[in-house]
Design a protein around this motif. Structure first.
Motif, PDB file in Angstrom:
ATOM      1  N   PHE A 183       0.752  -1.500  -0.226  1.00 53.03           N
ATOM      2  CA  PHE A 183      -0.188  -0.048  -0.158  1.00 53.03           C
ATOM      3  C   PHE A 183       0.564   1.027   0.114  1.00 53.03           C
ATOM      4  O   PHE A 183       0.159   1.948   0.212  1.00 53.03           O
ATOM      5  N   HIS A 184       2.444   1.238  -0.241  1.00 55.78           N
ATOM      6  CA  HIS A 184       2.778   2.190   0.032  1.00 55.78           C
ATOM      7  C   HIS A 184       3.117   2.592  -1.501  1.00 55.78           C
ATOM      8  O   HIS A 184       3.345   2.325  -2.703  1.00 55.78           O
ATOM      9  N   PRO A 185       3.438   4.510  -1.460  1.00 57.91           N
ATOM     10  CA  PRO A 185       2.634   4.757  -2.683  1.00 57.91           C
ATOM     11  C   PRO A 185       3.790   4.690  -3.770  1.00 57.91           C
ATOM     12  O   PRO A 185       4.091   4.861  -4.857  1.00 57.91           O
ATOM     13  N   ASN A 186       5.286   4.502  -3.111  1.00 60.83           N
ATOM     14  CA  ASN A 186       6.218   3.888  -4.051  1.00 60.83           C
ATOM     15  C   ASN A 186       6.947   2.692  -4.381  1.00 60.83           C
ATOM     16  O   ASN A 186       7.253   2.465  -4.473  1.00 60.83           O
ATOM     17  N   TRP A 187       5.774   1.730  -3.815  1.00 63.50           N
ATOM     18  CA  TRP A 187       5.813   0.525  -3.574  1.00 63.50           C
ATOM     19  C   TRP A 187       5.596   0.002  -5.399  1.00 63.50           C
ATOM     20  O   TRP A 187       5.109   0.221  -5.992  1.00 63.50           O
ATOM     21  N   ILE A 235      10.536  -1.057  -2.395  1.00 65.11           N
ATOM     22  CA  ILE A 235      10.021   0.602  -2.325  1.00 65.11           C
ATOM     23  C   ILE A 235      10.993   1.594  -2.624  1.00 65.11           C
ATOM     24  O   ILE A 235      11.887   2.077  -2.235  1.00 65.11           O
ATOM     25  N   TYR A 236      11.207   1.925  -3.612  1.00 66.88           N
ATOM     26  CA  TYR A 236      11.913   2.646  -5.007  1.00 66.88           C
ATOM     27  C   TYR A 236      11.487   3.363  -5.782  1.00 66.88           C
ATOM     28  O   TYR A 236      10.264   3.939  -5.751  1.00 66.88           O
ATOM     29  N   THR A 237      12.229   4.272  -6.085  1.00 65.60           N
ATOM     30  CA  THR A 237      11.846   5.294  -7.206  1.00 65.60           C
ATOM     31  C   THR A 237      13.031   5.683  -7.912  1.00 65.60           C
ATOM     32  O   THR A 237      14.567   5.657  -7.953  1.00 65.60           O
ATOM     33  N   THR A 238      12.996   5.768  -9.474  1.00 67.25           N
ATOM     34  CA  THR A 238      14.461   5.873 -10.061  1.00 67.25           C
ATOM     35  C   THR A 238      13.843   6.463 -11.057  1.00 67.25           C
ATOM     36  O   THR A 238      12.776   7.301 -11.431  1.00 67.25           O
TER      37      THR A 238
END
Length: 411
Positions: free
Chosen positions: A78-82, A264-267
């Protein structure tokens, strides 16, 4: 027995208590200032009525909050960056298990023992007088011994006696030693190079680089920083000639081993300077190595190969971030190679390397490859500290500064 004078004393606490009781009963005299102001039509008010703002009382027991004041995002789907596909994130505190061999596979790079021909010629022709060596030795002493900072240093551990606790020492922090030493060495290079070279250089501290890549179906994210970032008005020329060498075989180990995997990360791809700036081309990065922060996952000491591999990945990340800024985030075959010089040090040991980025097509083992020129580690000195209460520098190695001066002058 000797007779002395009779002393009449009172208890001081009782005396002060009675004194405050008496003084508290005094009444302020009327000075006549209020009557004089009244004659002039000036109203006299109580300061408490003027300064104190009226506040309405609020009963907090009856307040009901619709949402909690502190919210914590769940570390799940449910995390926005999942993302369903995991990403291998390599940071400043990570090291590779197999060292340089794993870094070669990861970045599709050929290892070349030695510097490019132009740098080797510069080193062979370089002549430094005794005054330069004296200035370098004074710089080492000033950064390691003579600085005024006094902080609690990390604990000293004896491998043979892990439970034994040694007394804590105070002195100059390791991070400050490295930063002072690098700044002083760069200053010596600037004095020897002259304004014709220094005017084409810019120096920045704590520059951050982010690169997102894909290799053999695995998503890679490099989030690294350069403690000192030197830029140039003109990019470093690519190394002439071709080098063909087979990449090492890591079987059965995969090239992403010991690189943390996250969902959970952002590229993102980022270069700290805009391409429109006059001195935005990467020239040399200075990387600090702190054994208290950079460790293996299994808590074993960092090996020499892992130390050098960390330097390689730092240079690769800087070159890749610049390539994506110039040629787009989807670039694979670079129109023109990008060369970055990298120097890693722990304050005493230095590792010099030159990285040439030719391609960002990292999948497979065939095709165009990148180049990594480097030499074994070099110690600037053997020991620097206090002996019998006196500052001492032993085992000074002049070759280390010669390499640094050649890197600074390279263009």
């Amino acid at each position: 027995m000797r007779f002395t004078n009779k002393l009449c004393a009172q208890h001081l606490g009782w005396m002060f208590k009675k004194h405050w009781q008496i003084q508290g009963k005094r009444v302020a005299r009327d000075t006549g200032a209020a009557s004089e102001l009244a004659k002039l039509g000036i109203e006299v008010k109580n300061p408490k009525d003027v300064l104190k703002e009226p506040r309405s009382k609020q009963n907090f027991e009856r307040l009901v909050f619709a949402e909690p004041l502190i919210t914590q995002t769940a570390e799940d789907a449910f995390h926005p960056n999942w993302h369903a596909k995991p990403c291998h994130v390599y940071g400043d505190s990570n090291v590779l298990l197999e060292g340089v061999a794993q870094a070669q596979i990861l970045t599709k790079t050929i290892e070349i023992n030695g510097f490019p021909k132009n740098i080797e010629e510069t080193i062979s022709k370089m002549q430094l007088n005794s005054n330069v060596d004296k200035n370098i030795q004074n710089s080492i002493m000033a950064s390691h011994v003579l600085d005024a900072e006094q902080v609690k240093l990390p604990k000293i551990k004896i491998p043979e006696r892990p439970a034994f606790t040694l007394p804590r020492e105070y002195g100059i922090s390791h991070n400050r030693r490295r930063r002072l030493l690098i700044n002083k060495l760069i200053f010596e290079c600037e004095k020897l190079s002259g304004s014709s070279v220094t005017s084409r250089r810019q120096i920045f501290d704590n520059a951050a680089f982010n690169v997102s890549l894909t290799k053999d179906g695995d998503l890679l994210q490099f989030e690294l920083s350069a403690d000192t970032f030197m830029t140039s008005a003109k990019p470093i020329e690519a190394v002439k000639g071709k080098y063909e060498t087979e990449l090492p075989d890591l079987y059965p180990i995969k090239h992403t081993i010991t690189i943390p995997k996250k969902n959970i990360y952002t590229t993102k791809n980022s270069y700290p300077l805009r391409s429109a700036l006059p001195c935005s081309h990467p020239h040399t990065i200075f990387v600090h190595f702190d054994k208290e922060n950079v460790k293996n996952l299994h808590q074993t000491p960092v090996t020499t190969s892992q130390f050098q591999a960390r330097n390689l990945l730092k240079a690769f990340t800087v070159a890749s971030a610049r390539a994506k800024q110039l040629y787009g985030e989807s670039v694979e075959q670079l129109p023109k190679p990008i060369v970055v010089q990298s120097i890693q040090t722990d304050g005493q040991t230095f590792h010099f390397g030159v990285y040439q980025l030719n391609t960002l097509q990292l999948s497979g083992l065939d095709g165009i490859k990148n180049y990594w020129f480097h030499l074994p580690n070099v110690d600037l000195f053997a020991e620097c500290g206090y002996k019998v209460g006196r500052p001492v520098l032993e085992g000074y190695n002049k070759d280390c500064f010669r390499y640094l001066k050649a890197f600074y002058s390279n263009c």
